[in-house]
Design a protein around this motif. Sequence first.
Motif, PDB file in Angstrom:
ATOM      1  N   SER A 173       0.628  -1.762   0.228  1.00  0.00           N
ATOM      2  CA  SER A 173       0.073   0.020  -0.041  1.00  0.00           C
ATOM      3  C   SER A 173       0.980   1.187  -0.172  1.00  0.00           C
ATOM      4  N   LEU A 174       2.212   1.062   0.569  1.00  0.00           N
ATOM      5  CA  LEU A 174       2.829   2.275   0.703  1.00  0.00           C
ATOM      6  C   LEU A 174       3.395   2.851  -0.875  1.00  0.00           C
ATOM      7  N   LYS A 175       2.803   3.586  -0.962  1.00  0.00           N
ATOM      8  CA  LYS A 175       2.789   4.880  -2.587  1.00  0.00           C
ATOM      9  C   LYS A 175       3.845   5.121  -2.492  1.00  0.00           C
ATOM     10  N   ASP A 176       5.160   4.684  -3.592  1.00  0.00           N
ATOM     11  CA  ASP A 176       6.251   6.281  -3.537  1.00  0.00           C
ATOM     12  C   ASP A 176       5.464   7.078  -4.136  1.00  0.00           C
ATOM     13  N   SER A 177       6.748   8.547  -3.419  1.00  0.00           N
ATOM     14  CA  SER A 177       6.134   9.672  -3.820  1.00  0.00           C
ATOM     15  C   SER A 177       7.418  10.196  -4.962  1.00  0.00           C
ATOM     16  N   ASP A 178       7.563  11.756  -5.075  1.00  0.00           N
ATOM     17  CA  ASP A 178       8.662  12.521  -5.731  1.00  0.00           C
ATOM     18  C   ASP A 178       9.433  12.068  -5.317  1.00  0.00           C
ATOM     19  N   ASP A 179      10.370  12.347  -4.183  1.00  0.00           N
ATOM     20  CA  ASP A 179      11.204  12.587  -2.937  1.00  0.00           C
ATOM     21  C   ASP A 179      11.515  11.256  -2.157  1.00  0.00           C
ATOM     22  N   LEU A 180      10.509  10.055  -2.402  1.00  0.00           N
ATOM     23  CA  LEU A 180      10.950   9.078  -1.748  1.00  0.00           C
ATOM     24  C   LEU A 180      10.169   7.374  -2.378  1.00  0.00           C
ATOM     25  N   ASN A 181      11.388   6.868  -2.844  1.00  0.00           N
ATOM     26  CA  ASN A 181      10.828   4.964  -2.910  1.00  0.00           C
ATOM     27  C   ASN A 181      11.116   4.277  -2.150  1.00  0.00           C
ATOM     28  N   PHE A 182      10.178   3.239  -1.789  1.00  0.00           N
ATOM     29  CA  PHE A 182      10.685   2.197  -0.571  1.00  0.00           C
ATOM     30  C   PHE A 182      11.017   0.924  -1.743  1.00  0.00           C
ATOM     31  N   VAL A 183      11.502   0.341  -0.715  1.00  0.00           N
ATOM     32  CA  VAL A 183      12.570  -1.247  -1.515  1.00  0.00           C
ATOM     33  C   VAL A 183      11.947  -1.765  -0.303  1.00  0.00           C
ATOM     34  N   LYS A 184      11.946  -3.302  -0.492  1.00  0.00           N
ATOM     35  CA  LYS A 184      11.434  -4.068   0.577  1.00  0.00           C
ATOM     36  C   LYS A 184      13.003  -5.148   0.453  1.00  0.00           C
ATOM     37  N   ILE A 185      13.601  -5.497   1.753  1.00  0.00           N
ATOM     38  CA  ILE A 185      14.466  -5.775   1.807  1.00  0.00           C
ATOM     39  C   ILE A 185      14.093  -6.935   2.995  1.00  0.00           C
ATOM     40  N   PRO A 186      14.481  -8.004   2.187  1.00  0.00           N
ATOM     41  CA  PRO A 186      14.667  -9.381   3.240  1.00  0.00           C
ATOM     42  C   PRO A 186      15.428  -9.094   4.338  1.00  0.00           C
ATOM     43  N   PHE A 187      15.006 -10.581   5.616  1.00  0.00           N
ATOM     44  CA  PHE A 187      15.121 -10.340   7.054  1.00  0.00           C
ATOM     45  C   PHE A 187      17.289 -10.225   6.631  1.00  0.00           C
ATOM     46  N   GLU A 188      17.811 -11.242   6.098  1.00  0.00           N
ATOM     47  CA  GLU A 188      19.061 -10.960   6.186  1.00  0.00           C
ATOM     48  C   GLU A 188      20.403  -9.865   5.888  1.00  0.00           C
ATOM     49  N   GLU A 189      18.962  -8.837   5.050  1.00  0.00           N
ATOM     50  CA  GLU A 189      19.897  -7.617   4.794  1.00  0.00           C
ATOM     51  C   GLU A 189      20.093  -6.763   6.422  1.00  0.00           C
ATOM     52  N   VAL A 190      19.044  -6.954   7.273  1.00  0.00           N
ATOM     53  CA  VAL A 190      18.838  -5.881   7.619  1.00  0.00           C
ATOM     54  C   VAL A 190      19.653  -5.455   9.030  1.00  0.00           C
ATOM     55  N   SER A 191      20.436  -7.103   9.254  1.00  0.00           N
ATOM     56  CA  SER A 191      21.663  -6.586  10.481  1.00  0.00           C
ATOM     57  C   SER A 191      22.829  -5.745   9.646  1.00  0.00           C
ATOM     58  N   PHE A 192      22.818  -6.332   8.362  1.00  0.00           N
ATOM     59  CA  PHE A 192      23.718  -6.225   7.747  1.00  0.00           C
ATOM     60  C   PHE A 192      23.364  -4.134   7.587  1.00  0.00           C
ATOM     61  N   LEU A 193      22.597  -4.052   6.889  1.00  0.00           N
ATOM     62  CA  LEU A 193      22.326  -2.622   7.361  1.00  0.00           C
ATOM     63  C   LEU A 193      22.236  -1.467   7.977  1.00  0.00           C
ATOM     64  N   LYS A 194      21.796  -2.445   9.559  1.00  0.00           N
ATOM     65  CA  LYS A 194      21.683  -1.679  10.464  1.00  0.00           C
ATOM     66  C   LYS A 194      23.103  -1.553  11.135  1.00  0.00           C
ATOM     67  N   LYS A 195      24.691  -2.548  10.474  1.00  0.00           N
ATOM     68  CA  LYS A 195      25.564  -1.900  10.875  1.00  0.00           C
ATOM     69  C   LYS A 195      26.242  -1.041   9.993  1.00  0.00           C
ATOM     70  N   ASP A 196      25.589  -0.752   8.858  1.00  0.00           N
ATOM     71  CA  ASP A 196      26.569  -0.316   7.762  1.00  0.00           C
ATOM     72  C   ASP A 196      25.865   0.616   6.471  1.00  0.00           C
ATOM     73  N   ILE A 197      25.114   1.317   6.897  1.00  0.00           N
ATOM     74  CA  ILE A 197      23.545   2.381   6.311  1.00  0.00           C
ATOM     75  C   ILE A 197      24.314   3.201   5.387  1.00  0.00           C
TER      76      ILE A 197
END
Lengths: 423, 298
Positions: free
Chosen positions: A64-88
């Motif tokens: 339901s989340l629609k992208d707007s002019d300045d925001l776009n949402f990308v769904k990521i899998p669980f594996e990436e979460v811990s990696f992103l939290k470390k080095d976003i």
Amino acid sequence: MNKIWLIIKREYLIRVRKKSFIIMTILGPILMAAIIILPTYLAMQGHDERSIALYEENTAFFSSLKDSDDLNFVKIPFEEVSFLKKDIGNSPYYALLDIKDDENFTLYSNQQVSLSIKEEIQDKIANILQHQKLKEAGIDLQILQKSNTPVEVETIIIGEEGETTGNAEVSFGIAFMCGILIYMFIFMYGTMVMRGVIEEKTSRIVEVIISSVKPFQLMMGKIMGVALVGLTQFLLWILLTLIISSFAEILFFDASTLATEAGEMSKEQSVIFSEMLKAVAGINIPQLLVAFLFYFLGGYLLYSALFAAVGAAVDAEADTQQFILPVTIPLILSFILMQPIMDNPDGVLAYWTSLIPFTSPIIMMVRLPFGVSNTELIMSISLLVLGFLATTTLAAKIYRTGILMYGKKASYKELWKWLTFKG
Amino acid sequence: MQKHILIAKDIVKKYGNHTALNHVNIEIIEGSIFGLLGPNGAGKTTLMRIINQIIAPDSGRLIFDGNPLKREDIAKIGYLPEERGLYKKMKVGEQALYLAKLKGMPHHEAIEKLKYWFSRLDILDWWHKKVEELSKGMAQKVQFVVTVIHNPKLLIFDEPFSGFDPINAAIIRNEILELSKNGTTIIFSTHRMESVEEICNHIALINNAETVLQGPIEKIKNDFRNNTFSVKLKADNLILSNNFKILDQQGNHYQIQLKENTTANDLLNELIKNEEIISFEEKIPSMEDIFIKAVKDE
């Protein structure tokens, strides 16, 4: 009379030829134009598009989340979460939105997330949740949207010349502008008069001059000369602002973007716009202009005489504090009162403060766009004329004694004595 | 009878409880150089401001050139106040022109006269300079010019030489004397008694808001003579009879005062008998002595 004219001429020329006057005159409109143009210009520039990584376990917001002019949402899998939290910082994402359930939302980023982005995300999520709940309650969203009807109440003023369309917002804007301008003018040019008097006193030229002209002529010549400087600067500002902003429009916004801008103006906006035009037409512009000029000059004359007296009473600008305060209190007070007066332009406070000469120049200009009866206006004008005649007489007495007192720090008691001295 | 350019009659000026002038009378003969003397705070400046109509007296009358002083007379008076200055940011020529026109001079005449005076005082090069670029002495010259530019009948100088080096002071003094020679009456206020003696022929001494002395300088000096003679002898061991009193001795230089009923000849006779005389002259009191004596006796 010939002599006072000579003084006015000198006081005027010496100031308009100053570099600071020329710089101020040119910079003023550029700043004004910048204030008008910059926000529009910036708003037209493309925004950076930011990617937000979205991780959700038990919910289904992503669809339901629609992208707007300045925001776009990308769904990521669980594996990436811990990696992103470390080095976003090294990832392509601006932030990570972690959704645990319908109540817990967390935004991770390596920097403070800007307020507008945070609010945009909050709005989006809130919207989705609202729709969900409405649906669960069995309400048809289409009906809901149709029921949303914009309403604009037209205000009509029944005046002596028949009905005119009113607009509180426009009156508000004009009132605010007039009040601020008069306040600025009195302050800037009043202190200019004061500095001129101090300069004549410290450079010791004053006694040379008043052996040729009366002290009153010197004082009035200075006040008039500076008034002309103020009017010149004001007119040049208006002229230059108009020229610069029209040039800038041509330079920065070509016709096509202007057209699309206009096209994007929603129906609601264009209604407001035409309302405003109608309201401006409804305001008595000639009366406003004449009144503005009158209060502009009347207020200035009233205060500048007092400023001149303060200048005469001291030896250096540093000593002016104790005398300046009582002179400026009514000015600052009227500035503070602008807001409440605009909220209630016909109240008791507005009535009295627009009659008292010390506050009327600002307050009456604030009230005028909302409509003031002619009797009140005439009363206020007459009182202001009486007011500046009174302050000028009073100031002249302090002035003529003060300019000849060197190296003496005057007290209020001293000033009182000066008032009783015979010229 | 001599004609008076200015008569001040019974002038009173009070500032609150302070009396600046207490029934002051002054008569100034046309063409004279009139020294207005007095210690600080005596009321000289107040009197000069009243003559220039900068302030009004509480009571008293002023007669200028035979008629009561009126506003238009300021065009016939030039005033160089003690507290004087110029607009610092203004150019010299422009400023001098402004001040000359304020005195009521027409534009072209003012320019012509300024050019004359500027070249006379050798300051024509400064015309386009700003006042702040000038030294104090240079600015004083400009002030002098704007004081005399409109060719006034009466010139009032308050401490005209302060701020001048000796060379420029001499130039200005000569200009003042020249103006006097051409018939201008000059009122001259100063503390420098030697310049009073050099320049003035009449004086008035004001002390504590009142005129204590007034008249031709020679007459005043005569009145203050006290029969004292300055004598220089070959030897320095003079002994005199009781008819004379030695007031002071510096080596062989004596100040001797005559007592009652003795004359200068008596003193000479006594000296000639015993001593060899190098010089002998009456000691005339200086203006400084008179000033101090008059103020102290008050």
